[in-house]
Design a protein around this motif. Structure first.
Motif, short mmCIF file in Angstrom:
data_model
loop_
_atom_site.label_atom_id
_atom_site.label_comp_id
_atom_site.label_asym_id
_atom_site.label_seq_id
_atom_site.Cartn_x
_atom_site.Cartn_y
_atom_site.Cartn_z
N THR A 422 -1.61 -12.27 47.60
CA THR A 422 -0.64 -12.59 46.55
C THR A 422 0.68 -11.92 46.90
N THR A 423 1.76 -12.59 46.56
CA THR A 423 3.08 -12.02 46.75
C THR A 423 3.97 -12.54 45.63
N SER A 424 4.75 -11.66 45.05
CA SER A 424 5.70 -12.18 44.07
C SER A 424 6.97 -11.35 44.08
N LEU A 425 8.07 -12.03 43.81
CA LEU A 425 9.36 -11.38 43.72
C LEU A 425 9.99 -11.84 42.42
N ASN A 426 10.36 -10.88 41.60
CA ASN A 426 10.93 -11.24 40.31
C ASN A 426 12.26 -10.49 40.14
N ILE A 427 13.28 -11.25 39.84
CA ILE A 427 14.59 -10.63 39.63
C ILE A 427 15.01 -10.93 38.22
N ASN A 428 15.38 -9.90 37.51
CA ASN A 428 15.69 -10.14 36.13
C ASN A 428 16.78 -9.22 35.63
N GLY A 429 17.64 -9.76 34.79
CA GLY A 429 18.75 -8.96 34.32
C GLY A 429 19.60 -9.76 33.36
N GLY A 430 20.80 -9.31 33.15
CA GLY A 430 21.67 -10.05 32.27
C GLY A 430 22.66 -9.15 31.55
N ASN A 431 23.54 -9.78 30.84
CA ASN A 431 24.48 -9.04 30.01
C ASN A 431 24.33 -9.53 28.58
N ASP A 432 25.27 -9.17 27.74
CA ASP A 432 25.08 -9.52 26.35
C ASP A 432 25.21 -11.02 26.09
N LYS A 433 25.70 -11.76 27.04
CA LYS A 433 25.81 -13.21 26.86
C LYS A 433 24.72 -13.99 27.57
N THR A 434 24.40 -13.57 28.76
CA THR A 434 23.46 -14.33 29.57
C THR A 434 22.36 -13.43 30.08
N LYS A 435 21.16 -13.92 29.94
CA LYS A 435 20.02 -13.18 30.47
C LYS A 435 19.24 -14.12 31.38
N PHE A 436 18.71 -13.58 32.44
CA PHE A 436 17.98 -14.45 33.35
C PHE A 436 16.78 -13.75 33.94
N SER A 437 15.84 -14.56 34.33
CA SER A 437 14.70 -14.05 35.08
C SER A 437 14.34 -15.13 36.10
N VAL A 438 14.33 -14.73 37.36
CA VAL A 438 14.06 -15.69 38.42
C VAL A 438 12.92 -15.13 39.24
N SER A 439 11.95 -15.94 39.55
CA SER A 439 10.89 -15.39 40.38
C SER A 439 10.29 -16.44 41.29
N GLY A 440 9.77 -15.95 42.37
CA GLY A 440 9.04 -16.79 43.30
C GLY A 440 7.74 -16.07 43.60
N SER A 441 6.65 -16.83 43.64
CA SER A 441 5.40 -16.15 43.89
C SER A 441 4.46 -17.03 44.67
N TYR A 442 3.51 -16.40 45.29
CA TYR A 442 2.54 -17.11 46.11
C TYR A 442 1.16 -16.52 45.85
N PHE A 443 0.22 -17.40 45.68
CA PHE A 443 -1.17 -16.96 45.63
C PHE A 443 -1.95 -17.78 46.65
N GLY A 444 -2.66 -17.12 47.50
CA GLY A 444 -3.43 -17.84 48.51
C GLY A 444 -4.82 -17.27 48.64
N GLN A 445 -5.80 -18.12 48.46
CA GLN A 445 -7.18 -17.66 48.55
C GLN A 445 -7.96 -18.55 49.49
N ASP A 446 -8.59 -17.95 50.47
CA ASP A 446 -9.54 -18.69 51.28
C ASP A 446 -10.90 -18.52 50.65
N GLY A 447 -11.68 -19.56 50.66
CA GLY A 447 -13.00 -19.47 50.04
C GLY A 447 -14.01 -18.84 50.96
N ILE A 448 -15.08 -18.34 50.38
CA ILE A 448 -16.13 -17.76 51.22
C ILE A 448 -16.97 -18.86 51.88
N ILE A 449 -16.73 -20.10 51.49
CA ILE A 449 -17.31 -21.20 52.27
C ILE A 449 -16.21 -21.70 53.18
N LYS A 450 -16.54 -21.77 54.45
CA LYS A 450 -15.53 -22.13 55.46
C LYS A 450 -14.81 -23.41 55.07
#
Lengths: 1112, 481
Positions: A422-450
């Motif tokens: 898993t990997t995620s990057l989240n950027i979040n902030g803002g001022n009194d007028k605008t608030k934002f949250s931006v993120s990108g993430s990845y989840f990768g799972q290989d199964g125990i069955i080939k």
């Protein structure tokens, strides 16, 4: 006075930040005052040697030896007075007493601040204090400093600072810094900021003023998200459980719902299979519906999404999950609320310094448990025994038997170690007028069955912008890409599915022939079942890949004509574009190359228009109300094509036209519409008596004309006993609330067009060509109306010792009536089933949860526990007739497994009771109807898939930077029907491998009380108590050791936090269940009559994880 | 005070209110029963659906289940209990339950046509009659299978098709419906159908003959069979070799043959081919390229095979293949399609009724009706017999049976024996043995097994007994289950 002291104490703590304190503050800001170190401070040993000196000198010496800081007004200390003092290694408190009492100075300790007061004069006024360690300076008109959040020490930008009584003011910059000119030393600065308590600070002689603001106790109080709004936790009248981001993200899961397991009372989460991305079933307060889904409604950022399992989100995107359980909370969702509502809120932008959070983890998964199967030698011996018992010649000579040895381990071939990332990057902030949250993430799972895997890439943006004083807009977008390869051919029997083949393949055989081709198991021995397929076929030669794009987007225009009134117009789109490609190569057993490709397009459009009003009158009457109109539609379009017979495997599914026999294309369309009116009023009197009432009117296109509309009202009352005078000053009880609620909710138990008598198209052949056929399906449609669930809930919230111990209990009774149900019809009708509004089901239960901070201070221990008990029973069925369901067909048995009968729990297992063996070693069944033969009249209740109780326990211990978290979850008292074991313990004579205990413990004349009957291809197996097993388990779902680097101590300013951890999932499972794993539900969660069935499901893995979490 | 936001909201609410009811109407993009069966094309497609449950593997499974019980055959794997004659075990109970469901699904689709076609708005009477007749033919066909294997069964017709709980009708009542349906089919079906595979008047007569034979109405059986023979519309396909049988009589690429009267039609399409090839074949024979289950087998060492004249070409269709039980094992090679496209994608049709059947029904019923040997009966038998020896079917030959050699009783035995050779692997032998009351005798003679009484009927499936409240599980279930 007290409050002032508290704030000063907090401020002081922050001024001398050690890492430990930071941690302390960060996690338990609201509770610091509960753990004063005052006593410790006064116990500290000090020495003092003052010869004819000033008191201030003595205080300086004492400050040097302790953490104490003296606060006083200059008048208190008469500098002219000289003292001679000598103390050697005595408690600080004693020293202070001896030193100050003669001077007629009182002292008061607050944290490590010691306030000195003239015993005669009025208490010190904050306006007058000065700090000893800062030299008293002449009045300087310029003052600067920094404003931080008392909770997390983050700088606060945009804080308004006003010189009291003047128009002069300023605001803090991005780093929370300010600079202001003040008229004189007596000036008082007023710091104010939305969501924080305003603070007045006398400047005194200071040039630099660092101020920390405490969040407003009301704002500080946890807010929970409810339908169409939010409410302070303390004002809740309904039953709502909250699960925070930290818990959801504590270990990697493909589906955020898996992370809910064991976290909230009344919520049972079961992973249906262990396949990567496999379904998860969620039950809130038991099973209500027989025909319809029992999965809750999921609402993501206000958008009620379609179906169960919100796969659009990665765990890291989630800020909180609220589970609405009682009717008061769910009735606002009307016809979709009966199974509870799960509200998922994604991470929102916050005003302040822009924060960057990065997380990554790596896990290694392995098969949790291998089945103990026969070895090669045992296999051959076993089948020789079977042959002899069935009066045939033994299949293998003794020499052959001896030569097989251990044989080949097919489980090792099929199951592998597999990574999960898993990997995620989240950027979040803002001022009194605008608030934002931006993120990108990845989840990768290989199964125990080939070959199996599950990958999710997710991009998310949340933006809020204040257009003007009265208008604001918000936008929330999530785009996800799912890519998964399935190898979860399950169910089946005799090795005709991947999982069944992995268990059934003969250990005497290897997967490959001499020439490298796959061994055809079905013809390896004459007695082998024709269904048995070499599992390598499924692994290497058959693929199913699903690529899906998921979009969830939501925008709202918010208009506040007056502050109390909010008008919100929101629109949203949920879109799923799935494409499934399945290909079976020419190398698969008996395959000329088979391809199919299908697409599924789903779109839901949502329009919500709400008006809400909040107002407090005379500081006693507080009203908040919401009313609205919503429209949502759901459109599904499908398209599929296939082909059979390919010259080459190269084209896979991407040239169906080249197939020797192109398949018949398929397409489909379905649309349903839900139109609703809703309103809710919350009224509170004196913050003691709370009242909530809501009503929703839903119209659904799915029901028959005349039955389309339904009303779903609710009401709730709560009494905050702790706010009554007689408890206001209680030293122990910090919170006590009693709640009661009632309401009606509905369930959309049917699909679009279910009331219509649809004709299905098919093909038949005349001449040598195909012709179209039209006929109804095998389900007879009926005239249907809504299912209604009436729920009553009584709750208690109790907080003790300044909320160090929070206890919540809820008791509920749910009665569901007009149940829609599939009624099985005699097969001679041609129709095999129909749907009717029949019957009534009751669920009642008790939920207990406890949050406690057992130890605070440097060594912290938090313990959360929850336990839920639910009892359900079928109260009434159509004409009192049983409903049978859960048919299994594994060749040796093809029968129903479950029953609904009045007075019994839903989905009870229904079958024969065994009664030992007869003289031939064949199973005897109890002849319950006494007619001398075994017929279905001898069937009885053989098990109950509903647990007696479920529980979760989370323990978190931290010391310095280390945190040890243990999360235990369990289910007690449920039965599982082990269909998987039927074939591999009872289907003798077809060359399938069996579990070793069948070999060791089968009936012989010498062993008449064996576990298994005579080994014979004619086993008379039936659905019997033999296959019902105790499914209870206690699982160490997660154990984690984390280290939080003291970045503050290291003086790294650009780094906010850094954590590294190792953890293990499912490392320990205590269970008596014999097959792969007790957490299994092969038939999925939606249905009610086939729960607790384990039918060759993809097995569960255990894993170990390492990861880092870094904040900038 | 009004402001733009409020106005906007009001407008949205009002527009939505008006649109609500309309939005809740369902407009599916598929056809529904209530407004179907109006045109000739619609009714015809509904008739087509009567075939689907039979064709979809079920009829193959049906014939195989019957065949495993024949005196000359054994069932492999889960079919084994069938040749042990002790009643069905659970696996086979389940299998025949699937057949029950298929027959009744087919009956329901027939009933839908019979009930709805006459109400069609844009269909002429001739088309109504033709389609209803076809539906009745197929309904009778299904009940004929049901009554012979289960005896009394619930009798679902267009008049009670929606009654959930329906009592079991006695075999007589079932046969009454079968005969009535077939008589109507005989009356209204065309002489010749536009498409091969649909029943004609002749198919109805053939099945009537079969039903009358079953009922012991030998004169009626004889007369119906004779009508078909006398029509001269059908002739046996001459053969010279095994491969002629595999290609010209049962071949995958045939659209039709001159002896076809009512066949279930298959073609090389996924899910539209004949499943029998997979059930029959052993992978080593290469007659079918998708493996095989070689479910039904026999032995060269048994009298049925040993007494079979080697010059009879049909004997070679019963081919020695070592399936692991030794070299003396026999597997049918009647159906071959090396170019099939999948497990159920072989093009061979399933010959339910051909002229050979009509000839042998005639021969038997004619002898039984008069209790005497007739030349016509002997000639009917000889046509089938000659063809099997590679002779021209319609010309006297050296292999002919002679009238003088037979009494009525021995000729009947001869016809029954000829039926066994002719219809090997088509599921007729077990029903013949049951019809003539010689099951126990025949099985005992060949296999030395005493057939349990309960083995003579199949059990009514649980899906019926559990949910049809008009049935009493204790008394309505067939004996022994």
């Amino acid at each position: 006075m007290k409050k002032n002291l508290l704030t000063r104490k907090m401020w002081g703590v922050l001024m001398r930040v050690s890492f430990l304190q930071l941690l302390f503050m960060g996690f338990l800001a609201s509770l610091t005052y509960a753990v004063d170190s005052e006593a410790q401070l006064l116990e500290k040993r000090v020495s003092l040697n003052l010869r004819n000196g000033e008191l201030s000198l003595a205080l300086q010496q004492l400050e040097a030896q302790t953490d104490a800081r003296f606060v006083f007004s200059p008048q208190v200390i008469n500098s002219a007075k000289r003292l001679t003092l000598k103390f050697n290694d005595e408690p600080f408190g004693k020293v202070l007493n001896k030193m100050l009492r003669p001077l007629n100075i009182k002292y008061e300790v607050s944290g490590n601040y010691i306030l000195l007061n003239d015993a005669q004069s009025k208490p010190i006024d904050s306006r007058e204090f000065g700090l000893l360690s800062i030299p008293v300076l002449p009045i300087d008109l310029k003052i600067s400093g920094k404003v931080t959040d008392a909770g997390n020490n983050e700088p606060l930008p945009g804080v308004s600072i006003l010189v009291k009584g003047t128009q002069r003011g300023t605001t803090t910059d991005q780093n929370g810094r300010f600079s202001i000119d003040i008229p004189d030393q007596t000036a008082v600065l007023v710091f104010s900021y939305v969501g924080y308590k305003a603070k007045e600070v006398a400047v005194g002689s200071q040039a630099r003023l660092d101020v920390s603001l405490e969040t407003d106790t009301k704002a500080l109080e946890e807010v929970v998200v409810v339908g169409y709004g939010t409410v302070k936790k303390s004002d809740l009248t309904g039953s709502v459980a909250q699960v925070k981001a930290e818990e959801i993200n504590s270990f990697p899961t493909a589906n955020p719902l898996q992370a809910l397991s064991g976290r909230a009372a009344g919520v049972q989460v079961t992973q249906n299979t262990g396949a990567p991305g496999g379904g998860v079933s969620v039950r809130i307060r038991g099973t209500n519906s027989i025909q319809g889904s029992n999965e809750p409604l999921y609402v993501v950022d206000g958008f009620p999404i379609f179906g169960s399992n919100p796969t659009v989100l990665n765990n890291a995107d989630i800020e909180s999950v609220e589970v609405l359980k009682d009717a008061s909370a769910t009735a606002i969702y009307g016809s979709r609320g009966a199974n509870g509502v799960v509200i998922i809120t994604t991470k929102q932008g916050k005003t302040g310094r822009t924060k960057v959070d990065f997380e990554t983890s790596y896990s290694q998964q392995t098969l949790r448990k291998k089945l103990d199967l026969m070895s090669g030698q045992e296999y051959a011996t076993f089948y020789n025994r079977q042959a002899v018992n069935d009066k045939l010649k033994p299949y293998f000579t003794q020499d052959e038997v001896n030569s097989f040895g251990e044989g080949f381990d097919w489980q090792n071939l099929v199951f592998q170690k597999a990574p999960m990332k898993t990997t995620s990057l989240n950027i979040n902030g803002g001022n009194d007028k605008t608030k934002f949250s931006v993120s990108g993430s990845y989840f990768g799972q290989d199964g125990i069955i080939k070959g199996s895997d599950y990958n999710r890439y997710s991009l998310r943006t949340n933006i809020n912008h204040q257009v003007s004083k009265k208008f604001s807009v918000s936008l929330s977008n999530t785009l996800s890409r799912l890519k998964t390869n399935r190898r979860d051919s399950d169910g089946g029997s005799r090795g005709n599915s991947m999982i069944s083949a992995a268990v059934s393949a003969p250990p005497t055989l290897t997967p490959y022939n001499e020439d490298g081709s796959y061994r055809i198991l079905a013809i390896a021995y004459p007695f082998v079942a024709t269904d048995l397929i070499n599992p390598l076929n499924f692994i290497n030669e058959q693929s199913t890949e699903i690529n899906a794009n998921r979009i969830l987007t939501n925008a709202a225009l918010i208009f506040n004509p007056i502050p109390e009134l909010t008008i919100k117009i929101a629109g949203g789109i949920e879109n799923a574009d799935d494409r499934t490609d399945s290909y079976t190569t020419r190398n698969f057993f008996n395959s000329p190359g088979r391809a199919s490709a299908s697409s599924y397009q789903f779109t839901s459009l949502l329009n919500e228009n709400t008006v809400s009003y909040n107002k407090t009158f005379n500081q006693l009457h507080s009203i908040s109300a919401v009313a609205g109109f919503t429209y949502q539609d759901f459109t599904t379009k499908t398209l599929g094509g296939s082909g059979n017979g390919f010259l080459s495997d190269i084209t896979e599914t991407f040239d169906l036209g080249s197939a020797i026999t192109p398949g018949i294309p398929s397409s489909g369309y379905a649309k349903s519409v839900l139109v609703s009116y809703l309103s809710r009023v919350n009224y509170s009197y004196a913050d003691k008596y709370l009242l909530t009432a809501s009503i929703r009117r839903d119209g659904s296109s799915r029901y028959s004309p005349g039955n389309k509309w339904g009303y779903f009202p609710s009401a709730a009352v709560a009494w905050k006993v702790a706010n009554e005078d007689f408890l206001q000053n209680s030293p122990n009880i910090s919170e006590l609330k009693l709640r009661a609620s009632w309401g009606l909710t509905g369930s959309q138990a049917i699909n679009a067009y279910a009331t219509l008598n649809e004709l299905n198209a098919g093909r038949t052949v005349f001449d040598d060509a195909m012709y179209t056929t039209f006929s109804p399906g095998t389900r007879l449609p009926g005239n249907l109306k809504w299912e209604t669930t009436e729920q009553l809930d009584f709750g208690l919230d109790l907080g003790l010792f300044k909320n160090r111990l929070l206890f919540t209990a809820d008791y509920y009774i749910k009665n569901t009536r007009d149940l829609l149900n599939t009624v099985i019809l005699p097969s001679s009708l041609g129709f095999t089933s129909t749907i009717q509004n029949i019957g009534q089901v009751q669920n009642k239960g008790l939920e207990l949860s406890l949050d406690s901070r057992v130890l605070t201070g440097a060594f912290k221990w938090n313990l959360n526990a929850n336990l839920s008990i639910n009892r359900n029973k079928v109260v009434k069925l159509y004409a009192g007739e049983d409903i049978l369901g859960g048919n299994v067909n594994v060749v040796v048995i093809n029968d129903v497994t479950s029953i609904l009968r009045e007075g019994h729990p839903i989905g009870s297992f229904w079958g024969y009771a065994e009664d030992g063996y007869n003289e031939q070693g064949r199973i005897r069944y109890k002849d319950l109807d006494g007619n001398g033969s075994t017929s279905q009249n001898d069937k009885t209740f053989i098990g109950n898939p509903n647990p007696k109780f479920i529980y979760g326990l989370n323990s978190s211990i931290s010391y310095k930077g280390f945190e040890l978290t243990l999360f235990v979850q369990g289910v007690q008292g449920n039965d599982l029907l082990n269909v998987s074991s039927i074939v591999n313990t009872m289907d003798h004579g077809f060359g399938l491998n069996m579990t070793r205990d069948v070999f060791l413990n089968s009936w012989t004349p010498e062993n008449p009380n064996s576990k298994y009957p005579l080994i014979s291809r004619n086993t008379n197996a039936r659905v019997s108590n033999r296959f019902v097993e105790d499914g209870s388990y206690l699982r160490l779902r997660n154990i984690q050791l984390a280290y939080n680097a003291p970045v503050e101590q290291w003086g790294i300013n650009w780094l906010r936090s850094a954590q590294i951890y190792v953890s293990g999932q499912n490392l320990l499972t205590l269970t008596n269940y014999s097959w792969w794993d007790p957490e299994v539900n092969s038939r999925g969660g939606g249905n009610s009559t086939a729960q607790g069935i384990d039918w060759n499901s993809y097995p569960t893995a255990k894993s170990t994880t390492v990861g880092v979490r870094i904040g900038f | 005070m009004l402001n733009p936001g409020k106005i906007l909201l009001c407008i949205i609410l009002l527009v939505s209110l008006a649109a609500c009811e309309e939005a809740l109407e369902e407009n599916p993009k598929f056809m529904v029963v209530e407004n179907f069966y109006n045109t000739s094309e619609e009714v015809e497609s509904a008739v087509n659906a009567i075939y689907s449950p039979l064709r979809a593997n079920n009829y193959t499974v049906y014939e195989t289940t019957l065949e495993c019980q024949a005196d000359y055959a054994y069932g492999r794997g889960s079919w084994t209990p069938l040749h042990e004659y002790k009643g069905l075990n659970d696996a086979n109970i389940n299998r025949v339950a699937g057949l029950w469901n298929a027959f009744y699904l087919s009956i329901r689709n027939a009933n839908l046509v019979i009930a709805n076609a006459p109400k069609g708005t844009s269909i002429n009477q001739a088309d109504i009659d033709k389609n209803v007749a076809e539906a009745k033919f197929l309904r009778a066909f299904n009940y004929f299978q049901l009554v012979r294997n289960w005896a009394g069964v619930p009798l679902r017709t267009e008049s009670n098709m929606t009654e959930t709980d329906l009592r079991k009708s006695a075999p007589d009542e079932v046969y009454a419906l079968i005969v009535a349906d077939l008589l109507e089919a005989e009356k209204s079906l065309p002489e010749k159908q536009s498409r091969v595979g649909r029943p004609t008047k002749w198919a109805a007569k053939t099945m009537l003959a079969d039903v009358y034979l079953q009922l012991g109405r030998y004169a009626d059986a004889r007369d119906k069979a004779d009508e078909v023979i006398k029509s001269n519309l059908f002739s046996l396909v001459p053969v010279q070799s095994v491969s002629d049988y595999q290609v010209k009589v049962f071949g995958p690429e045939l659209v039709s043959t001159s002896e076809e009267i009512f066949y279930l039609k298959y073609t090389r399409q996924v899910g539209q081919g004949n499943y029998m090839l997979w059930i029959t074949n052993h992978p080593s024979t290469k007659l079918f390229s998708f493996g095989g289950a070689y479910v039904v087998y026999g032995f060269t060492t048994e009298p049925f095979y040993k007494n079979w004249d080697n010059k009879d070409i049909r004997k070679a269709l019963w081919q020695p293949v070592n399936i692991g039980l030794g070299a003396n094992t026999l597997i049918s090679s009647k159906f071959a399609d090396p170019n099939a496209i999948s497990q159920n994608g072989a093009g061979n049709d399933d010959p339910v009724y051909g002229l050979n059947d009509v000839l042998l029904i005639y021969a038997e019923s004619a002898v039984r009706a008069g209790n005497s040997v007739t030349a016509a009966a002997m000639e009917a038998l000889n046509k089938v017999h000659r063809r099997a020896y590679g002779q021209a079917p319609n010309s006297p030959s050296a292999v002919d049976f002679k009238i003088a050699d037979y009494t009525a009783a021995s000729l009947i035995d001869l016809v029954i024996q000829e039926r066994a050779y002719e219809f090997l692997y088509l599921g007729k032998r077990w029903l013949d043995l049951k019809r003539i009351g010689k099951v126990k005798e025949a099985i005992k003679a060949v296999k030395g097994i005493d057939v349990a009484d309960k083995h003579l009927l199949w059990p009514i499936p649980l899906s019926e007994l559990n949910f049809n409240k008009a049935l009493n599980p204790a008394t309505d279930q067939n004996p022994g289950y």
